[in-house]
Design a protein around this motif. Structure first.
Motif, PDB file in Angstrom:
ATOM      1  N   MET A  57       0.803  -1.220   0.000  1.00 45.27           N
ATOM      2  CA  MET A  57       0.000   0.000   0.000  1.00 45.27           C
ATOM      3  C   MET A  57       0.836   1.272   0.000  1.00 45.27           C
ATOM      4  O   MET A  57       0.290   2.364  -0.134  1.00 45.27           O
ATOM      5  CB  MET A  57      -0.915   0.011   1.234  1.00 45.27           C
TER       6      MET A  57
ATOM      7  N   PRO B 144       0.670   4.817  -9.755  1.00 50.09           N
ATOM      8  CA  PRO B 144      -0.536   5.633  -9.598  1.00 50.09           C
ATOM      9  C   PRO B 144      -0.327   7.041 -10.137  1.00 50.09           C
ATOM     10  O   PRO B 144       0.808   7.517 -10.255  1.00 50.09           O
ATOM     11  CB  PRO B 144      -0.744   5.644  -8.078  1.00 50.09           C
TER      12      PRO B 144
ATOM     13  N   GLY C  94      -4.754  -3.286  -4.642  1.00 43.87           N
ATOM     14  CA  GLY C  94      -4.393  -2.309  -3.629  1.00 43.87           C
ATOM     15  C   GLY C  94      -3.060  -1.634  -3.859  1.00 43.87           C
ATOM     16  O   GLY C  94      -2.705  -0.692  -3.149  1.00 43.87           O
ATOM     17  N   SER C  95      -2.312  -2.101  -4.876  1.00 41.11           N
ATOM     18  CA  SER C  95      -0.939  -1.623  -5.033  1.00 41.11           C
ATOM     19  C   SER C  95      -0.792  -0.478  -6.028  1.00 41.11           C
ATOM     20  O   SER C  95       0.316  -0.106  -6.356  1.00 41.11           O
ATOM     21  CB  SER C  95      -0.046  -2.784  -5.488  1.00 41.11           C
TER      22      SER C  95
ATOM     23  N   SER D 292      -3.224   2.414  -6.181  1.00 43.36           N
ATOM     24  CA  SER D 292      -4.142   3.523  -5.925  1.00 43.36           C
ATOM     25  C   SER D 292      -3.398   4.788  -5.534  1.00 43.36           C
ATOM     26  O   SER D 292      -2.413   4.729  -4.793  1.00 43.36           O
ATOM     27  CB  SER D 292      -5.118   3.154  -4.797  1.00 43.36           C
TER      28      SER D 292
ATOM     29  N   ARG E  64     -11.768   6.995   2.533  1.00 45.02           N
ATOM     30  CA  ARG E  64     -11.632   5.551   2.749  1.00 45.02           C
ATOM     31  C   ARG E  64     -12.676   4.780   1.954  1.00 45.02           C
ATOM     32  O   ARG E  64     -12.403   3.717   1.408  1.00 45.02           O
ATOM     33  CB  ARG E  64     -11.719   5.238   4.248  1.00 45.02           C
TER      34      ARG E  64
ATOM     35  N   PHE F 215     -11.652   4.841  -1.664  1.00 43.88           N
ATOM     36  CA  PHE F 215     -10.565   3.882  -1.882  1.00 43.88           C
ATOM     37  C   PHE F 215     -11.125   2.481  -2.109  1.00 43.88           C
ATOM     38  O   PHE F 215     -10.698   1.773  -3.027  1.00 43.88           O
ATOM     39  CB  PHE F 215      -9.616   3.880  -0.682  1.00 43.88           C
TER      40      PHE F 215
ATOM     41  N   GLU G 239     -12.580   2.273  -5.594  1.00 47.70           N
ATOM     42  CA  GLU G 239     -11.679   2.465  -6.727  1.00 47.70           C
ATOM     43  C   GLU G 239     -10.461   1.555  -6.747  1.00 47.70           C
ATOM     44  O   GLU G 239      -9.830   1.397  -7.798  1.00 47.70           O
ATOM     45  CB  GLU G 239     -11.183   3.915  -6.750  1.00 47.70           C
ATOM     46  N   THR G 240     -10.093   0.965  -5.619  1.00 45.36           N
ATOM     47  CA  THR G 240      -8.787   0.322  -5.544  1.00 45.36           C
ATOM     48  C   THR G 240      -8.622  -0.829  -6.532  1.00 45.36           C
ATOM     49  O   THR G 240      -7.558  -0.979  -7.140  1.00 45.36           O
ATOM     50  CB  THR G 240      -8.491  -0.148  -4.101  1.00 45.36           C
ATOM     51  N   THR G 241      -9.670  -1.627  -6.716  1.00 45.90           N
ATOM     52  CA  THR G 241      -9.517  -2.725  -7.673  1.00 45.90           C
ATOM     53  C   THR G 241      -9.403  -2.202  -9.103  1.00 45.90           C
ATOM     54  O   THR G 241      -8.639  -2.756  -9.899  1.00 45.90           O
ATOM     55  CB  THR G 241     -10.687  -3.719  -7.570  1.00 45.90           C
TER      56      THR G 241
ATOM     57  N   SER H 202      -5.934  -1.269  -9.857  1.00 51.85           N
ATOM     58  CA  SER H 202      -5.113  -2.458 -10.056  1.00 51.85           C
ATOM     59  C   SER H 202      -5.388  -3.104 -11.409  1.00 51.85           C
ATOM     60  O   SER H 202      -4.467  -3.631 -12.044  1.00 51.85           O
ATOM     61  CB  SER H 202      -5.375  -3.466  -8.935  1.00 51.85           C
TER      62      SER H 202
ATOM     63  N   GLN I  45      -8.232  -9.137  -6.874  1.00 48.10           N
ATOM     64  CA  GLN I  45      -8.943  -8.050  -7.530  1.00 48.10           C
ATOM     65  C   GLN I  45     -10.323  -8.503  -7.986  1.00 48.10           C
ATOM     66  O   GLN I  45     -10.943  -7.854  -8.821  1.00 48.10           O
ATOM     67  CB  GLN I  45      -8.148  -7.566  -8.755  1.00 48.10           C
TER      68      GLN I  45
END
Length: 432
Positions: free
Chosen positions: A113, A183, A215-216, A218, A228, A231, A234-236, A239, A265
């Motif tokens: 993260m 990102p 998660g890597s 964002s 939060r 996040f 959007e996080t997937t 990725s 994911q």
């Protein structure tokens, strides 16, 4: 699948196929394609180059761990090899792909993260990741043939990354590399850039899988409650971007042995996204090939030369999904995704993982599947991608693996204490 009889084995390439006499209840071999581990903070020091020891002591003396799970009594699941093997075996799991989890030296948080380092941070962050990779090689060696460790790299210096790929391969890490995200605002070239070609080339040459974990990638959003929530939404997606960057960037055309694994994911998004990518590919190539100039032709210029095939065909030939805690609504899509592309994962030791209710999660998702399909999702595919020897794992599976009868028995009640999204509302629970 294995049984508790002695298997006979034939091996083709990296894939070992175990055949048995069905004289007893057959058991599945279960490989988790998504687990996490790392050293306790101070235990990384011996794995650092000595010139970084003073800096490490100063950093560790003031560091405050921001992750509650790494401060809990259960944190030693990350590095206690005996406890880890016992808990995985209790879940029916005999082997694992090991992604990072704890805090490497000089990082502000778990590396998965953490934002990409700035120029002044790069040297120490790089030293910290290399220390983790050395620790991980020793950790995997404590359970020979049962752990495929995923090495970490940074993208700031591609030449150093290439050297680390070679070094970790020689050190025995068989899980490939974890591809960091780029990102927005990172200052790094986008993943479609030809700047990364030396990295793709060495992974092709050495048959090293390229793993991109959820998660890597964002961008930082802040700490407000809304941030939060955003996040999580959007996080997937951030990725997923690695897939279309590498496809449209032509990485697979230039490096035909390159393999990409997208882990934790989800998997239900894949058919729709492949349809979308095929649509844009066809539309832009067609526009670029028309006589005359149109506004859209500029967007497709050179695309046909960059890519030999459609995005769906690239997926078929090069890509896989680490389908962590696969949920029942995703299972009917397995043939559209590609039955040979899906690798189940437990996400141990995370709270969202299936431990200690892995058997129940597998029953919920796979009760209706033919045993040969279940065997592919639970072991055969992961053995192919990461080089696990199924014959080596067979005696362990014969002792601890879930039986065919067990997994074909539909789940009638969600365990009340289960915290994994595998049991989230929307899955189908049937009364037997």
């Amino acid at each position: 699948m294995t049984t508790n009889t002695t298997p006979t084995t034939t091996t083709t390439g990296t894939r070992a196929e175990a055949t048995t006499e069905a004289t007893a209840e057959e058991r599945y071999t279960v490989i988790s394609a998504d687990c996490h581990a790392g050293a306790d903070l101070l235990d990384y020091k011996p794995y650092l180059e000595s010139r970084h020891h003073d800096a490490f002591d100063a950093w560790a003396a003031t560091y405050v761990n921001p992750h509650e799970d790494l401060l809990a009594d259960t944190a030693d699941r990350n590095w206690n090899s005996a406890r880890r093997l016992a808990e995985l075996e209790a879940d029916g799991i005999v082997a694992e792909v090991v992604f990072p989890n704890t805090i490497p030296p000089f990082f502000p948080s778990a590396s998965l993260m953490a934002p990409p380092p700035t120029g002044t941070e790069f040297e120490l962050r790089w030293a910290g990741l290399r220390a983790h990779n050395r620790w991980l090689a020793d950790f995997c060696a404590e359970a020979p043939g049962r752990r495929a460790g995923v090495a970490q790299i940074l993208l700031n210096d591609v030449e150093l990354a290439v050297r680390e790929v070679r070094r970790t391969k020689e050190a025995g890490l068989t899980g490939g590399i974890m591809l960091p995200g780029t990102p927005p605002g990172s200052g790094l070239p986008e993943l479609h850039s030809a700047a990364y070609d030396p990295l793709w080339a060495v992974c092709d040459e050495l048959q090293v899988p390229v793993n991109h974990h959820g998660g890597s990638a964002s961008p930082p959003l802040g700490d407000e409650p809304a941030a939060r929530a955003v996040f999580m939404v959007e996080t997937t997606w951030f990725s997923h971007r690695a897939l279309w960057h590498l496809i449209f960037g032509g990485a697979f055309r230039r490096h035909p042995g390159l393999r990409l694994v997208l882990t934790e994911q989800g998997s239900g998004w894949i058919p729709g996204v492949l349809d979308m990518l095929d649509y844009y590919h066809g539309r832009l190539v067609a526009a670029a090939s028309r006589t005359g100039t149109t506004a859209e032709s500029r967007f497709g210029a050179g695309l046909a030369a960059t890519m030999d095939d459609t995005p769906a065909a690239v997926w078929r030939d090069h890509c896989y999904v680490g389908a962590s805690f696969m949920r029942p609504h995703e299972v009917p899509l397995r043939h559209r995704i590609g039955l040979d592309k899906i690798m189940w994962g437990s996400d141990y030791p995370h709270d969202e993982g299936t431990h200690p209710y892995t058997r129940e999660a597998l029953r919920l998702a796979y009760a209706d599947l033919p045993p040969d399909e279940t065997a592919a999702l639970l072991a055969t595919n992961a053995a192919h991608v990461y080089g696990f020897d199924l014959a080596h794992l067979a005696p362990i599976a014969a002792r601890v693996g879930p039986t065919i009868t067990e997994l074909t028995h539909p789940l009638d009640k969600i365990p009340p204490a289960a915290t994994s999204p595998a049991f989230a509302p929307g899955g189908s629970v049937r009364v037997w």
